[in-house]
Each structure stands twice: as structure tokens, then as C-alpha cells.
Design a protein around this motif. Structure first.
Motif, PDB file in Angstrom:
ATOM      1  N   MET A  46      -4.017 -40.424  31.189  1.00 44.52           N
ATOM      2  CA  MET A  46      -4.274 -39.268  30.342  1.00 44.52           C
ATOM      3  C   MET A  46      -3.038 -38.809  29.584  1.00 44.52           C
ATOM      4  O   MET A  46      -3.128 -38.381  28.445  1.00 44.52           O
ATOM      5  CB  MET A  46      -4.831 -38.110  31.167  1.00 44.52           C
ATOM      6  N   THR A  47      -1.882 -38.887  30.219  1.00 43.98           N
ATOM      7  CA  THR A  47      -0.670 -38.466  29.522  1.00 43.98           C
ATOM      8  C   THR A  47      -0.463 -39.281  28.258  1.00 43.98           C
ATOM      9  O   THR A  47      -0.092 -38.748  27.219  1.00 43.98           O
ATOM     10  CB  THR A  47       0.557 -38.608  30.449  1.00 43.98           C
ATOM     11  N   ALA A  48      -0.720 -40.568  28.332  1.00 48.14           N
ATOM     12  CA  ALA A  48      -0.562 -41.427  27.155  1.00 48.14           C
ATOM     13  C   ALA A  48      -1.509 -41.016  26.033  1.00 48.14           C
ATOM     14  O   ALA A  48      -1.173 -41.126  24.856  1.00 48.14           O
ATOM     15  CB  ALA A  48      -0.799 -42.881  27.536  1.00 48.14           C
ATOM     16  N   VAL A  49      -2.670 -40.536  26.392  1.00 51.84           N
ATOM     17  CA  VAL A  49      -3.659 -40.125  25.395  1.00 51.84           C
ATOM     18  C   VAL A  49      -3.218 -38.847  24.687  1.00 51.84           C
ATOM     19  O   VAL A  49      -3.320 -38.733  23.467  1.00 51.84           O
ATOM     20  CB  VAL A  49      -5.045 -39.920  26.052  1.00 51.84           C
ATOM     21  N   TYR A  50      -2.691 -37.897  25.446  1.00 51.76           N
ATOM     22  CA  TYR A  50      -2.398 -36.583  24.893  1.00 51.76           C
ATOM     23  C   TYR A  50      -0.953 -36.392  24.443  1.00 51.76           C
ATOM     24  O   TYR A  50      -0.687 -35.545  23.597  1.00 51.76           O
ATOM     25  CB  TYR A  50      -2.769 -35.500  25.907  1.00 51.76           C
ATOM     26  N   ASP A  51      -0.029 -37.128  25.015  1.00 50.29           N
ATOM     27  CA  ASP A  51       1.388 -36.954  24.663  1.00 50.29           C
ATOM     28  C   ASP A  51       1.711 -37.794  23.435  1.00 50.29           C
ATOM     29  O   ASP A  51       1.864 -39.006  23.523  1.00 50.29           O
ATOM     30  CB  ASP A  51       2.279 -37.359  25.841  1.00 50.29           C
ATOM     31  N   ARG A  52       1.844 -37.163  22.300  1.00 50.14           N
ATOM     32  CA  ARG A  52       2.123 -37.858  21.043  1.00 50.14           C
ATOM     33  C   ARG A  52       3.565 -37.679  20.576  1.00 50.14           C
ATOM     34  O   ARG A  52       3.911 -38.033  19.464  1.00 50.14           O
ATOM     35  CB  ARG A  52       1.163 -37.372  19.943  1.00 50.14           C
ATOM     36  N   HIS A  53       4.399 -37.128  21.453  1.00 55.14           N
ATOM     37  CA  HIS A  53       5.818 -36.954  21.130  1.00 55.14           C
ATOM     38  C   HIS A  53       6.453 -38.329  20.958  1.00 55.14           C
ATOM     39  O   HIS A  53       6.186 -39.250  21.722  1.00 55.14           O
ATOM     40  CB  HIS A  53       6.501 -36.174  22.254  1.00 55.14           C
ATOM     41  N   SER A  54       7.305 -38.492  19.952  1.00 53.90           N
ATOM     42  CA  SER A  54       7.894 -39.809  19.662  1.00 53.90           C
ATOM     43  C   SER A  54       9.036 -40.179  20.607  1.00 53.90           C
ATOM     44  O   SER A  54       9.358 -41.354  20.755  1.00 53.90           O
ATOM     45  CB  SER A  54       8.422 -39.842  18.231  1.00 53.90           C
TER      46      SER A  54
END
Length: 73
Positions: A46-54
Motif C-alpha cells: 500500500m505504501t508504494a501505491v500512495y507514496d508518490r514522493h520522488s
């Protein structure tokens, strides 16, 4: 590292270099998340889905510390 591992088309030498860099960077106190980002590892869940920080600033800082480590040797 054996020079034959770095022959054109071989990836085993690069894997060794990545492993060494990751081990030393975490040993230097760089957070594992930032090391994973530097290595461009794919995050799952889930973190990969929601965390869009570069993580560009964090990666840059980690690589700067790694550079300083290499220059000190």
C-alpha cells in the motif's frame, strides 16, 4: 572483485558493487529506505501505491555521503 566479473554483458559484477554500496551505506547510518531508493528497488504494498514522493533530495544526500566516503579512502 575479479576483473572477469566486469566483462561486457555480465551483470554479476554490478550486483556485487550494488551489494557492497548498500551494505556500506547502511553501515554509515543512511536509512534503508533511502538506500533502496538509490538502488531503484521497487517497493510493494500500500505504501508504494500512495507514496508518490520522488525522494530526490534524500537520494542526493545519500549519494553525496557515499561520495565523501569513497574520496576519504
Amino acid at each position: 572483485m575479479c576483473a572477469s566479473k566486469l566483462r561486457p554483458g555480465s551483470t554479476s559484477g554490478f550486483t556485487d558493487l550494488r551489494r557492497t554500496a548498500a551494505s556500506i551505506m547502511t553501515g554509515m547510518g543512511i536509512e534503508r529506505l533511502n538506500v533502496r531508493k538509490v538502488l531503484n528497488h521497487v517497493e510493494r504494498g500500500m505504501t508504494a501505491v500512495y507514496d508518490r514522493h520522488s525522494y530526490d533530495a534524500e537520494k542526493r544526500a545519500a549519494l553525496r555521503e557515499w561520495e565523501w566516503r569513497l574520496r576519504d579512502r
